[in-house]
Design a protein around this motif. Structure first.
Motif, PDB file in Angstrom:
ATOM      1  N   PRO A 240       0.875  -1.387   0.041  1.00  0.00           N
ATOM      2  CA  PRO A 240      -0.037  -0.045  -0.111  1.00  0.00           C
ATOM      3  C   PRO A 240       0.825   1.469   0.051  1.00  0.00           C
ATOM      4  N   ASN A 241       1.992   1.246   0.501  1.00  0.00           N
ATOM      5  CA  ASN A 241       2.773   2.507   0.805  1.00  0.00           C
ATOM      6  C   ASN A 241       3.944   2.664  -0.268  1.00  0.00           C
ATOM      7  N   THR A 242       4.133   1.912  -1.178  1.00  0.00           N
ATOM      8  CA  THR A 242       5.147   1.834  -1.887  1.00  0.00           C
ATOM      9  C   THR A 242       5.262   3.188  -2.885  1.00  0.00           C
ATOM     10  N   LEU A 243       3.948   3.571  -3.612  1.00  0.00           N
ATOM     11  CA  LEU A 243       4.302   4.529  -4.226  1.00  0.00           C
ATOM     12  C   LEU A 243       4.533   5.898  -3.634  1.00  0.00           C
ATOM     13  N   ASP A 244       3.708   5.887  -2.124  1.00  0.00           N
ATOM     14  CA  ASP A 244       3.862   6.911  -1.240  1.00  0.00           C
ATOM     15  C   ASP A 244       5.414   7.169  -0.950  1.00  0.00           C
ATOM     16  N   THR A 245       6.049   6.048  -0.595  1.00  0.00           N
ATOM     17  CA  THR A 245       7.441   6.244  -0.298  1.00  0.00           C
ATOM     18  C   THR A 245       8.331   6.798  -1.520  1.00  0.00           C
ATOM     19  N   GLU A 246       7.983   6.430  -2.402  1.00  0.00           N
ATOM     20  CA  GLU A 246       8.577   6.586  -3.624  1.00  0.00           C
ATOM     21  C   GLU A 246       8.499   8.048  -3.981  1.00  0.00           C
ATOM     22  N   PHE A 247       7.368   8.709  -3.976  1.00  0.00           N
ATOM     23  CA  PHE A 247       7.084  10.015  -4.051  1.00  0.00           C
ATOM     24  C   PHE A 247       7.725  10.990  -2.993  1.00  0.00           C
ATOM     25  N   LYS A 248       7.590  10.468  -1.711  1.00  0.00           N
ATOM     26  CA  LYS A 248       8.145  11.551  -0.893  1.00  0.00           C
ATOM     27  C   LYS A 248       9.647  11.445  -1.045  1.00  0.00           C
ATOM     28  N   ARG A 249      10.019  10.478  -1.472  1.00  0.00           N
ATOM     29  CA  ARG A 249      11.737  10.191  -1.608  1.00  0.00           C
ATOM     30  C   ARG A 249      12.103  11.316  -2.739  1.00  0.00           C
ATOM     31  N   ASP A 250      11.288  11.542  -3.434  1.00  0.00           N
ATOM     32  CA  ASP A 250      11.795  12.165  -4.877  1.00  0.00           C
ATOM     33  C   ASP A 250      11.292  13.520  -5.058  1.00  0.00           C
ATOM     34  N   TRP A 251      10.145  13.789  -4.355  1.00  0.00           N
ATOM     35  CA  TRP A 251       9.453  15.186  -4.288  1.00  0.00           C
ATOM     36  C   TRP A 251      10.506  16.197  -3.953  1.00  0.00           C
ATOM     37  N   GLY A 252      10.520  17.216  -4.965  1.00  0.00           N
ATOM     38  CA  GLY A 252      11.779  18.538  -4.587  1.00  0.00           C
ATOM     39  C   GLY A 252      12.989  18.062  -4.788  1.00  0.00           C
ATOM     40  N   LYS A 253      13.295  16.863  -5.330  1.00  0.00           N
ATOM     41  CA  LYS A 253      14.679  16.554  -5.440  1.00  0.00           C
ATOM     42  C   LYS A 253      14.991  16.097  -7.105  1.00  0.00           C
ATOM     43  N   ARG A 254      13.777  15.961  -7.733  1.00  0.00           N
ATOM     44  CA  ARG A 254      13.801  15.683  -9.159  1.00  0.00           C
ATOM     45  C   ARG A 254      12.807  16.540  -9.827  1.00  0.00           C
ATOM     46  N   ASP A 255      12.919  16.960 -11.081  1.00  0.00           N
ATOM     47  CA  ASP A 255      12.193  17.923 -11.794  1.00  0.00           C
ATOM     48  C   ASP A 255      11.115  16.915 -12.734  1.00  0.00           C
ATOM     49  N   ASP A 256      11.026  15.470 -12.506  1.00  0.00           N
ATOM     50  CA  ASP A 256       9.978  14.895 -13.269  1.00  0.00           C
ATOM     51  C   ASP A 256       9.103  14.097 -12.349  1.00  0.00           C
ATOM     52  N   VAL A 257       8.978  14.440 -11.140  1.00  0.00           N
ATOM     53  CA  VAL A 257       8.050  13.629 -10.161  1.00  0.00           C
ATOM     54  C   VAL A 257       6.926  14.730 -10.078  1.00  0.00           C
ATOM     55  N   SER A 258       5.786  13.804 -10.062  1.00  0.00           N
ATOM     56  CA  SER A 258       4.518  14.428  -9.655  1.00  0.00           C
ATOM     57  C   SER A 258       3.672  13.694  -9.000  1.00  0.00           C
TER      58      SER A 258
END
Length: 305
Positions: A240-258
């Motif tokens: 359940p939390n895999t996409l959430d973990t990936e999003f919060k890991r990359d948000w603000g650090k990469r320009d291709d993350v939504s």
């Protein structure tokens, strides 16, 4: 029946807390049952997380399953302790003379590279060829699905304009296939990828059957050799939390993350994720084990060819 997995594998404690019945090797050897032998080639960086996700789904069957883990000699993981790899994984060279009822090949974070530039491509394609004569049915997931389609059938991958990230509705194109037994008219599947395979390329190849697709995320599942090869372009195995973990890991650090689509209520990442794929994920893995592995594999696993 429980899963038979290596003693002291970290997934055991996690899954027992979820009331999932697993059995270590010590106890399983006392039962006079021929278990199905499933080998997992785990290419994901976080090995323990992926092990747990897959074992959770494989447990949803009345059959006893013996799970083994394969690793590549030509690649050393950076995100998993070497002690874990040495305790629970074996090189392909050690396992090449064995035969298995089923095999799972996971995704890998190398989709930005042409296949031939992946450092372990030569060894990986050797395993792909080996599986055709040593495994009854092989399940390829995400990047491995793209790699398997390319190697076996010449299907190319193409870069996307933006990351395919979220949970998307898919339609079984052949709902009477055993892999979809018990499915609803539509099912949801998470995706997290930067590349795709084209629908028209699949349809042009007579050896391939497009069995599930999405109006938004495209090709979802492809089958070949009457189910001896199944290619899943998404991640039904995700927790359940895999996409959430990936999003919060990359948000603000990469320009291709939504924000992953169709995942948070109202697409609001401050809210807990909605899990809308778990029932179909359990059903698909159970159907694969039953109809494409157990029903097709010979009683003597060494008779696979």
């Amino acid at each position: 029946m429980p899963l038979r997995i290596p003693d002291k594998l970290p997934a055991i404690d996690i899954l027992m807390r979820e009331n999932i019945f697993v059995m270590n090797n010590s106890r399983a050897t006392s039962q006079d049952i021929r278990p199905l032998k499933i080998v997992v080639l785990n290419l994901m960086p976080l090995k323990i997380t992926t092990e747990t996700d897959l074992i959770r789904l494989l447990s949803n069957t009345p059959l006893q399953i013996e799970v083994s883990f394969m690793k590549l000699k030509s690649h050393t993981p950076k995100n998993t302790p070497i002690e874990h790899m040495m305790s629970f994984y074996e090189d392909f060279d050690v396992m090449r003379n064995q035969k298995f009822d089923g095999m799972i090949v996971t995704g890998a974070p190398v989709e930005h590279l042409p296949f031939e530039e992946v450092t372990y491509w030569e060894e990986l394609t050797e395993i792909f060829s080996w599986a055709r004569t040593h495994v009854t049915s092989t399940l390829y997931i995400c990047w491995a699905a793209q790699a398997g389609l390319y190697y076996h059938y010449g299907i190319h991958k193409y870069p996307l304009d933006g990351k395919m990230f979220g949970v998307f509705k898919h339609k079984p194109e052949l709902p009477l296939l055993p892999i979809f037994r018990g499915f609803d008219e539509y099912f949801n599947m998470p995706h997290s990828r930067h590349t795709e395979v084209k629908r028209e390329d699949i349809l042009k190849n007579e050896a391939l059957t497009l069995v599930a697709e999405s109006d938004f995320s495209g090709v979802g599942m492809v089958m070949a050799r009457n189910g001896r090869e199944i290619f899943i372009l998404g991640h039904l195995e995700y927790a359940p939390n895999t996409l959430d973990t990936e999003f919060k890991r990359d948000w603000g650090k990469r320009d291709d993350v939504s924000v992953p689509l169709n995942y948070y209520p109202n697409n609001d990442p401050t809210q807990p994720p909605m899990v809308t794929w778990r029932a179909h994920a359990n059903l698909l893995f159970s159907n694969w084990i039953n109809y494409y592995v157990y029903q097709e594999t010979p009683y003597n696993v060494n008779d696979i060819k």
